[in-house]
Design a protein around this motif. Structure first.
Motif, PDB file in Angstrom:
ATOM      1  N   TRP A 137       2.800   1.960  -3.562  1.00 53.67           N
ATOM      2  CA  TRP A 137       1.561   2.085  -4.608  1.00 53.67           C
ATOM      3  C   TRP A 137       1.282   3.673  -4.280  1.00 53.67           C
ATOM      4  CZ3 TRP A 137       0.739   1.040  -9.153  1.00 53.67           C
ATOM      5  CH2 TRP A 137      -0.445   1.366  -9.829  1.00 53.67           C
ATOM      6  N   GLN A 138       1.068   4.039  -2.885  1.00 53.16           N
ATOM      7  CA  GLN A 138       0.540   5.410  -2.685  1.00 53.16           C
ATOM      8  C   GLN A 138       1.779   6.299  -3.002  1.00 53.16           C
ATOM      9  OE1 GLN A 138      -2.747   6.404  -1.927  1.00 53.16           O
ATOM     10  NE2 GLN A 138      -1.884   8.235  -2.830  1.00 53.16           N
ATOM     11  N   GLU A 163       0.761  -1.136  -0.128  1.00 52.20           N
ATOM     12  CA  GLU A 163       0.032   0.224   0.078  1.00 52.20           C
ATOM     13  C   GLU A 163       0.967   1.212  -0.001  1.00 52.20           C
ATOM     14  OE1 GLU A 163      -0.470  -2.615   2.023  1.00 52.20           O
ATOM     15  OE2 GLU A 163      -2.427  -3.434   1.052  1.00 52.20           O
TER      16      GLU A 163
END
Length: 117
Positions: free
Chosen positions: A101-102, A98
């Motif tokens: 990806w962010q 996460e």
């Protein structure tokens, strides 16, 4: 680092499921794997040389080829094939999926780039 217990590319070639013995199965999109490829083409030879890859929303995984007992080479539908994903790097992608990806999405936005071609 031990190899994953399982590496499986989905039938539509858009996702690779990775299972290490110390974690739950993780689905990594072909797009994420492509834009975060460990290749020199993407990562450069220093942080200043890193390239933000855009326009890969619809890329797929054409092939996954073992590299010794320590990695897998992924070949993507856009022809990119120089990234060798070591077990250590794949584990890092699984455990910080996460956040990575962010970071990528923020980098795209900051540079005015798009996930679409």
């Amino acid at each position: 680092m031990k190899p994953p217990k399982e590496l499986r590319v989905s039938k539509d070639r858009a996702v690779m499921t990775v299972l290490f013995s110390d974690s739950e199965p993780a689905e990594l999109s072909a797009e994420m794997l492509r834009v975060l490829s460990p290749s020199a083409e993407v990562q450069g030879h220093s942080p200043e040389q890193r390239v933000t890859v855009s326009g890969k929303r619809h890329v797929t995984i054409s092939r996954a080829e073992p590299v010794g007992n320590y990695a897998v080479r992924l070949v993507f539908s856009d022809g990119h094939q120089s990234g060798i994903f070591t077990w250590v790097y794949l584990h890092e992608l699984v455990t910080s999926k996460e956040a990575k990806w962010q970071w990528y999405l923020d980098d795209l936005q900051q540079k005015g780039l798009s996930r679409d071609a």
